[in-house]
Design a protein around this motif. Sequence first.
Motif, PDB file in Angstrom:
ATOM      1  N   ALA A 163       0.814  -1.220   0.000  1.00 24.44           N
ATOM      2  CA  ALA A 163       0.000   0.000   0.000  1.00 24.44           C
ATOM      3  C   ALA A 163       0.844   1.265   0.000  1.00 24.44           C
ATOM      4  O   ALA A 163       0.385   2.317  -0.455  1.00 24.44           O
ATOM      5  CB  ALA A 163      -0.937   0.004   1.216  1.00 24.44           C
ATOM      6  N   TRP A 164       2.100   1.170   0.494  1.00 20.69           N
ATOM      7  CA  TRP A 164       2.936   2.366   0.526  1.00 20.69           C
ATOM      8  C   TRP A 164       3.345   2.803  -0.879  1.00 20.69           C
ATOM      9  O   TRP A 164       3.634   3.979  -1.108  1.00 20.69           O
ATOM     10  CB  TRP A 164       4.179   2.137   1.388  1.00 20.69           C
ATOM     11  CG  TRP A 164       4.889   3.415   1.709  1.00 20.69           C
ATOM     12  CD1 TRP A 164       6.097   3.838   1.243  1.00 20.69           C
ATOM     13  CD2 TRP A 164       4.414   4.465   2.562  1.00 20.69           C
ATOM     14  NE1 TRP A 164       6.413   5.078   1.743  1.00 20.69           N
ATOM     15  CE2 TRP A 164       5.393   5.487   2.564  1.00 20.69           C
ATOM     16  CE3 TRP A 164       3.258   4.643   3.320  1.00 20.69           C
ATOM     17  CZ2 TRP A 164       5.245   6.659   3.299  1.00 20.69           C
ATOM     18  CZ3 TRP A 164       3.116   5.816   4.052  1.00 20.69           C
ATOM     19  CH2 TRP A 164       4.100   6.801   4.030  1.00 20.69           C
ATOM     20  N   VAL A 165       3.342   1.878  -1.834  1.00 21.39           N
ATOM     21  CA  VAL A 165       3.699   2.232  -3.214  1.00 21.39           C
ATOM     22  C   VAL A 165       2.700   3.240  -3.790  1.00 21.39           C
ATOM     23  O   VAL A 165       3.107   4.296  -4.296  1.00 21.39           O
ATOM     24  CB  VAL A 165       3.806   0.971  -4.101  1.00 21.39           C
ATOM     25  CG1 VAL A 165       4.018   1.356  -5.567  1.00 21.39           C
ATOM     26  CG2 VAL A 165       4.948   0.077  -3.618  1.00 21.39           C
ATOM     27  N   PRO A 166       1.378   2.999  -3.735  1.00 22.05           N
ATOM     28  CA  PRO A 166       0.428   4.018  -4.200  1.00 22.05           C
ATOM     29  C   PRO A 166       0.509   5.320  -3.407  1.00 22.05           C
ATOM     30  O   PRO A 166       0.288   6.402  -3.970  1.00 22.05           O
ATOM     31  CB  PRO A 166      -0.941   3.343  -4.008  1.00 22.05           C
ATOM     32  CG  PRO A 166      -0.653   1.892  -4.040  1.00 22.05           C
ATOM     33  CD  PRO A 166       0.694   1.734  -3.420  1.00 22.05           C
ATOM     34  N   MET A 198      -5.252   7.139   5.630  1.00 23.81           N
ATOM     35  CA  MET A 198      -6.456   6.402   5.258  1.00 23.81           C
ATOM     36  C   MET A 198      -6.104   5.138   4.478  1.00 23.81           C
ATOM     37  O   MET A 198      -6.632   4.053   4.742  1.00 23.81           O
ATOM     38  CB  MET A 198      -7.374   7.288   4.419  1.00 23.81           C
ATOM     39  CG  MET A 198      -8.657   6.603   3.983  1.00 23.81           C
ATOM     40  SD  MET A 198      -9.531   7.514   2.688  1.00 23.81           S
ATOM     41  CE  MET A 198      -8.422   7.262   1.286  1.00 23.81           C
ATOM     42  N   LEU A 199      -5.192   5.267   3.506  1.00 21.78           N
ATOM     43  CA  LEU A 199      -4.835   4.123   2.669  1.00 21.78           C
ATOM     44  C   LEU A 199      -4.130   3.050   3.480  1.00 21.78           C
ATOM     45  O   LEU A 199      -4.422   1.850   3.342  1.00 21.78           O
ATOM     46  CB  LEU A 199      -3.950   4.578   1.507  1.00 21.78           C
ATOM     47  CG  LEU A 199      -3.733   3.557   0.382  1.00 21.78           C
ATOM     48  CD1 LEU A 199      -5.068   3.144  -0.219  1.00 21.78           C
ATOM     49  CD2 LEU A 199      -2.845   4.144  -0.701  1.00 21.78           C
ATOM     50  N   GLU A 200      -3.209   3.453   4.348  1.00 17.23           N
ATOM     51  CA  GLU A 200      -2.500   2.480   5.173  1.00 17.23           C
ATOM     52  C   GLU A 200      -3.454   1.816   6.168  1.00 17.23           C
ATOM     53  O   GLU A 200      -3.352   0.604   6.417  1.00 17.23           O
ATOM     54  CB  GLU A 200      -1.357   3.170   5.924  1.00 17.23           C
ATOM     55  CG  GLU A 200      -0.169   3.513   5.046  1.00 17.23           C
ATOM     56  CD  GLU A 200       0.588   2.278   4.612  1.00 17.23           C
ATOM     57  OE1 GLU A 200       1.226   1.630   5.453  1.00 17.23           O
ATOM     58  OE2 GLU A 200       0.533   1.939   3.418  1.00 17.23           O
ATOM     59  N   LEU A 201      -4.375   2.578   6.738  1.00 15.66           N
ATOM     60  CA  LEU A 201      -5.337   2.011   7.675  1.00 15.66           C
ATOM     61  C   LEU A 201      -6.266   1.019   6.978  1.00 15.66           C
ATOM     62  O   LEU A 201      -6.523  -0.077   7.498  1.00 15.66           O
ATOM     63  CB  LEU A 201      -6.160   3.129   8.316  1.00 15.66           C
ATOM     64  CG  LEU A 201      -7.191   2.692   9.368  1.00 15.66           C
ATOM     65  CD1 LEU A 201      -6.510   1.964  10.520  1.00 15.66           C
ATOM     66  CD2 LEU A 201      -7.975   3.900   9.886  1.00 15.66           C
ATOM     67  N   CYS A 202      -6.746   1.388   5.784  1.00 12.30           N
ATOM     68  CA  CYS A 202      -7.591   0.469   5.013  1.00 12.30           C
ATOM     69  C   CYS A 202      -6.834  -0.809   4.660  1.00 12.30           C
ATOM     70  O   CYS A 202      -7.397  -1.910   4.672  1.00 12.30           O
ATOM     71  CB  CYS A 202      -8.092   1.149   3.738  1.00 12.30           C
ATOM     72  SG  CYS A 202      -9.350   2.411   4.024  1.00 12.30           S
ATOM     73  N   SER A 203      -5.554  -0.649   4.343  1.00 13.02           N
ATOM     74  CA  SER A 203      -4.724  -1.802   4.012  1.00 13.02           C
ATOM     75  C   SER A 203      -4.597  -2.740   5.211  1.00 13.02           C
ATOM     76  O   SER A 203      -4.753  -3.960   5.080  1.00 13.02           O
ATOM     77  CB  SER A 203      -3.336  -1.327   3.572  1.00 13.02           C
ATOM     78  OG  SER A 203      -2.471  -2.424   3.369  1.00 13.02           O
ATOM     79  N   ILE A 204      -4.317  -2.188   6.375  1.00 15.44           N
ATOM     80  CA  ILE A 204      -4.190  -3.003   7.585  1.00 15.44           C
ATOM     81  C   ILE A 204      -5.521  -3.692   7.924  1.00 15.44           C
ATOM     82  O   ILE A 204      -5.559  -4.885   8.231  1.00 15.44           O
ATOM     83  CB  ILE A 204      -3.724  -2.131   8.765  1.00 15.44           C
ATOM     84  CG1 ILE A 204      -2.266  -1.690   8.544  1.00 15.44           C
ATOM     85  CG2 ILE A 204      -3.840  -2.887  10.088  1.00 15.44           C
ATOM     86  CD1 ILE A 204      -1.757  -0.667   9.541  1.00 15.44           C
TER      87      ILE A 204
END
Length: 252
Positions: A120-123, A140-146
Amino acid sequence: MKSALLHVTVPFIICVALANTSLFDDVKVDLTYDHYAEKTVDYLPFFVAMPFNSLINAAYMLMGLFWLLKHESETKEDRYMREVFAFMAVFYAPVQWTRLAVLKRAPAVLDQWFTLPIFAWVPVWISFVMGKSTKKYALMLELCSILSYGLAIKFESGFEAALGCHVLFAVYKGVQVQLRLGNHRTFRYLILAVLSCAGFVVLKLLDHWLAQFWVFQRVTGHFWSKVCDVLQFHYSFCFLTTLTEITHKVKD
């Protein structure tokens, strides 16, 4: 570097704590050496009982440290993006190594779980390069990923589904930014990263099948899949740092 370390350490500790509860008791993970084609060596210590698949984790740490300590002409924000990604590699290695050493549920869950925010860190980094990223978006993206690892609790193949979505989204964003800002150099890095990702997936899935051939009986497909994973990490760094340099040149 302290901010990047904090960014990685806090969710790492929370995930470790949760993984050691009963929350993930129904998650499908492999907890025996039979899952791997490489044979264990009885006279070696437990932490290198499966020597090739264990020691390859040192490559993750060395690669992560290389990019963590690499001095670039960059802004504070650029450095933060690079350092977070590098710390992720450094932290991921001992989790994989512990999984092989102790064959317990918690490190097996963490081995799967940490894969998702890494992809997710790539996007997140790409959105930063394109001038669209904010701290709120990254969080938000990292939280959704987790949280997406929750699929593994509900469905037998939930982790594979979540990982597949992460990989496709990362590749999509990579192609998108390449078409907009890339050059021949970044194109080469993107192709190498995608090929390494494909190698990681295919060689891991074919681990036991490949073991029928003598060349893969000691140095197995799973080991080579990890080599591809390290290369995937490295070429992603090359791709993203080069794109970051390009955007600064355009602004100048």
